[in-house]
Write an enzyme that holds these catalytic residues in place. Structure first.
Site, PDB file in Angstrom:
ATOM      1  N   PHE A 123       0.853  -1.195   0.014  1.00 23.52           N
ATOM      2  CA  PHE A 123       0.151   0.034   0.024  1.00 23.52           C
ATOM      3  C   PHE A 123       0.779   1.254   0.036  1.00 23.52           C
ATOM      4  O   PHE A 123       1.459   1.551   1.221  1.00 23.52           O
ATOM      5  CB  PHE A 123      -1.062   0.023   1.216  1.00 23.52           C
ATOM      6  CG  PHE A 123      -1.908   1.064   1.272  1.00 23.52           C
ATOM      7  CD1 PHE A 123      -2.769   1.334   0.308  1.00 23.52           C
ATOM      8  CD2 PHE A 123      -2.002   1.887   2.316  1.00 23.52           C
ATOM      9  CE1 PHE A 123      -3.709   2.316   0.202  1.00 23.52           C
ATOM     10  CE2 PHE A 123      -2.937   2.835   2.643  1.00 23.52           C
ATOM     11  CZ  PHE A 123      -3.836   3.071   1.542  1.00 23.52           C
ATOM     12  N   ALA A 124       0.839   2.043  -1.111  1.00 27.52           N
ATOM     13  CA  ALA A 124       1.974   3.107  -1.261  1.00 27.52           C
ATOM     14  C   ALA A 124       1.205   4.519  -1.078  1.00 27.52           C
ATOM     15  O   ALA A 124       0.826   5.058  -1.994  1.00 27.52           O
ATOM     16  CB  ALA A 124       2.456   2.839  -2.693  1.00 27.52           C
ATOM     17  N   GLU A 127       4.813   9.650   1.658  1.00 25.71           N
ATOM     18  CA  GLU A 127       5.593  10.198   0.807  1.00 25.71           C
ATOM     19  C   GLU A 127       6.694  10.932   1.679  1.00 25.71           C
ATOM     20  O   GLU A 127       6.408  11.245   3.058  1.00 25.71           O
ATOM     21  CB  GLU A 127       4.984  11.335  -0.151  1.00 25.71           C
ATOM     22  CG  GLU A 127       3.990  10.504  -0.994  1.00 25.71           C
ATOM     23  CD  GLU A 127       3.726  11.547  -2.090  1.00 25.71           C
ATOM     24  OE1 GLU A 127       3.985  12.692  -2.096  1.00 25.71           O
ATOM     25  OE2 GLU A 127       2.790  11.318  -3.141  1.00 25.71           O
ATOM     26  N   PRO A 128       7.847  11.172   1.324  1.00 23.17           N
ATOM     27  CA  PRO A 128       8.836  11.696   1.972  1.00 23.17           C
ATOM     28  C   PRO A 128       8.454  13.369   2.635  1.00 23.17           C
ATOM     29  O   PRO A 128       8.999  13.555   3.855  1.00 23.17           O
ATOM     30  CB  PRO A 128      10.236  12.231   0.901  1.00 23.17           C
ATOM     31  CG  PRO A 128       9.781  11.470  -0.129  1.00 23.17           C
ATOM     32  CD  PRO A 128       8.515  10.995  -0.196  1.00 23.17           C
ATOM     33  N   ASP A 238      -9.625   2.823   8.210  1.00 24.45           N
ATOM     34  CA  ASP A 238     -10.725   2.594   9.228  1.00 24.45           C
ATOM     35  C   ASP A 238     -10.772   1.045   9.420  1.00 24.45           C
ATOM     36  O   ASP A 238     -10.975   0.588  10.635  1.00 24.45           O
ATOM     37  CB  ASP A 238     -12.150   2.822   8.714  1.00 24.45           C
ATOM     38  CG  ASP A 238     -12.348   4.278   9.129  1.00 24.45           C
ATOM     39  OD1 ASP A 238     -11.423   5.074   9.845  1.00 24.45           O
ATOM     40  OD2 ASP A 238     -13.539   4.670   8.781  1.00 24.45           O
ATOM     41  N   ARG A 241      -6.956   0.047  11.034  1.00 24.20           N
ATOM     42  CA  ARG A 241      -6.176   0.442  12.148  1.00 24.20           C
ATOM     43  C   ARG A 241      -6.393  -0.324  13.684  1.00 24.20           C
ATOM     44  O   ARG A 241      -5.716  -0.545  14.453  1.00 24.20           O
ATOM     45  CB  ARG A 241      -6.728   1.822  12.542  1.00 24.20           C
ATOM     46  CG  ARG A 241      -5.862   2.947  11.543  1.00 24.20           C
ATOM     47  CD  ARG A 241      -6.294   4.252  11.672  1.00 24.20           C
ATOM     48  NE  ARG A 241      -5.421   5.273  11.058  1.00 24.20           N
ATOM     49  CZ  ARG A 241      -5.701   6.376  10.483  1.00 24.20           C
ATOM     50  NH1 ARG A 241      -7.070   6.778  10.658  1.00 24.20           N
ATOM     51  NH2 ARG A 241      -4.817   7.085   9.896  1.00 24.20           N
ATOM     52  N   GLN A 335      11.714  -4.641  32.107  1.00 28.57           N
ATOM     53  CA  GLN A 335      12.464  -4.067  33.359  1.00 28.57           C
ATOM     54  C   GLN A 335      12.372  -5.104  34.431  1.00 28.57           C
ATOM     55  O   GLN A 335      13.208  -5.621  35.057  1.00 28.57           O
ATOM     56  CB  GLN A 335      11.431  -3.005  33.989  1.00 28.57           C
ATOM     57  CG  GLN A 335      12.203  -2.300  35.377  1.00 28.57           C
ATOM     58  CD  GLN A 335      13.496  -1.545  34.636  1.00 28.57           C
ATOM     59  OE1 GLN A 335      13.532  -1.086  33.446  1.00 28.57           O
ATOM     60  NE2 GLN A 335      14.047  -1.055  35.537  1.00 28.57           N
ATOM     61  N   GLU A 362       0.378   3.860  10.091  1.00 21.22           N
ATOM     62  CA  GLU A 362      -1.045   3.769   9.862  1.00 21.22           C
ATOM     63  C   GLU A 362      -1.818   4.844  10.798  1.00 21.22           C
ATOM     64  O   GLU A 362      -2.930   4.826  11.271  1.00 21.22           O
ATOM     65  CB  GLU A 362      -1.547   2.459  10.060  1.00 21.22           C
ATOM     66  CG  GLU A 362      -1.296   1.366   9.033  1.00 21.22           C
ATOM     67  CD  GLU A 362      -2.261   0.306   9.122  1.00 21.22           C
ATOM     68  OE1 GLU A 362      -3.502   0.249   9.431  1.00 21.22           O
ATOM     69  OE2 GLU A 362      -1.541  -0.931   8.851  1.00 21.22           O
ATOM     70  N   SER A 365       0.317   8.295  17.118  1.00 24.71           N
ATOM     71  CA  SER A 365      -0.712   8.354  17.947  1.00 24.71           C
ATOM     72  C   SER A 365      -1.114   9.760  18.222  1.00 24.71           C
ATOM     73  O   SER A 365      -2.338   9.897  18.498  1.00 24.71           O
ATOM     74  CB  SER A 365       0.171   7.873  19.252  1.00 24.71           C
ATOM     75  OG  SER A 365       0.403   6.340  19.326  1.00 24.71           O
TER      76      SER A 365
END
Length: 378
Positions: A123-124, A127-128, A238, A241, A335, A362, A365
């Site tokens: 899935f492209a 982009e930069p 949708d 995710r 830990q 995707e 946060s």
């Protein structure tokens, strides 16, 4: 033994419980695989998952409906056993998500191949200069020569360099910003498509930067209508995710199991670590994080499977809560392992590297927070 009591929640039906248990047994017999050659491992995993029928969950065939709860359960289970197996599975779904949801019968021939494991997909979108800012997409698709001519650059593309086909989002100019984007099906052997760079990351996955130079595609490569690319991309996200949240749950459950085994077997002052109240407090926090995240993940999946037209808010909450919680759970597990937690070859060290990217891809946060805030402010 990972906790399976959540399978009794009312979100699930009998076929979901059967799927989770059957896949868990399959994973125990087949995973993990050798990761020394990441490209080869991904190809082998896709072939193996396709051969044994697990990739059927990654898309909806003609007349079928995508079952998001099955997708989430599959990703959670695979991630608990082998992060690269989860990646290989997930990309068959994300890569072909636009075709599964909006593709023509001719385009869906690719879906038959990706669901059988005989082709890999990508899935492209990124982009930069436009990671989270899809409106900033600069790759162009211009009508000409009997089809569409694409030029531009995509980066951090999963399965980049090994995929057989990509779905690519490009600017076609029907309107400003997101209103001028369209989605295309781009076979990897299209002249002008070049893998400019393979990108190494902390948890090895096949990623690449792609450059498109006068890539000619036929009219039939367009997925959906011109200008519908943003809506198509967001519809795909949708769906997927919540599955990212599910993968994070799988990582967290594995880390929790490793932590429980550690604190029950490791002794200090003549007693197991688990006898210490502070350690018990950590265990309680981990269990709480896992269950709270699971509730949000499977709430989102259930809502879509029950017919909700859009689950943008629920998907954002699921991804945000589950990935952030998994980071905390895995950090605590590390830990509790002390020096062994950062030692190569230990599960928690690998999980610590695996989880970090899930809080970025995707939709990072902070992007999920914006989606949630806008949904309650409007």
């Amino acid at each position: 033994m990972a906790d399976r009591s959540f399978l009794d929640w009312p979100f699930f039906e009998a076929q979901h419980r059967e799927l989770a248990l059957a896949l868990d047994a399959w994973c125990a017999a087949n995973l993990p695989v050798d990761h020394s050659d990441v490209d080869g491992a991904c190809r082998s995993l896709v072939a193996l998952l396709g051969r044994d029928g697990w990739l059927r969950q990654t898309g909806a065939g003609q007349g079928e409906r995508l079952d998001l709860r099955s997708l989430c359960l599959t990703r959670e289970t695979l991630a608990r056993h082998d992060g690269l197996a989860d990646f290989a599975f997930a990309m068959q779904g994300l890569g072909m998500g636009a075709v599964s949801l909006f593709g023509t019968p001719d385009q869906r021939r690719w879906l038959d191949r990706t669901r059988s494991g005989t082709a890999l997909s990508g899935f492209a979108l990124t982009e930069p200069a436009s990671g989270s800012d899809v409106a900033g997409t600069a790759t162009t698709a211009v009508r000409g020569q009997g089809g569409w001519v694409l030029n531009g650059e995509k980066t951090y593309i999963s399965n980049g360099g090994i995929a057989d086909v990509y779905v690519i989002i490009a600017r076609t100019g029907e309107g400003p910003g997101t209103r001028g984007l369209s989605a295309f099906l781009l076979p990897a052997d299209t002249p002008g498509l070049r893998v400019a760079e393979r990108i190494g990351v902390m948890a090895p996955h096949p990623l690449a930067r792609l450059v498109l130079t006068d890539c000619l595609l036929p009219e039939t490569a367009l997925i959906g209508a011109p200008g519908a690319g943003f809506r198509i991309a967001m519809s795909v996200l949708d769906v997927f995710r919540p599955t990212v949240g599910a993968a994070a749950l799988g990582f967290a459950r594995r880390a929790f199991d490793e932590a429980l085994a550690r604190v029950q077997s490791r002794r200090i002052g003549g007693q197991p670590l688990a006898a210490l109240q502070m350690v018990q407090g950590h265990i309680a926090d981990m269990a709480l994080d896992i269950d709270a995240a699971a509730l949000l993940v499977y709430r989102a999946a259930w809502a879509r499977d029950s017919g909700a037209p859009r689950i943008s808010r629920e998907a954002a909450m699921a991804k945000l809560a589950a990935t952030e919680a998994a980071q905390r759970v895995i950090d605590t597990a590390l830990q509790l392992h002390g020096g062994d937690g950062v030692r190569s070859g230990f599960a928690v060290e690998s999980l610590y590297r695996e989880i970090r990217a899930l809080r970025i891809y995707e939709g990072a946060s902070d992007v999920q927070k914006l989606i949630i805030a806008r949904s309650v402010l409007t």
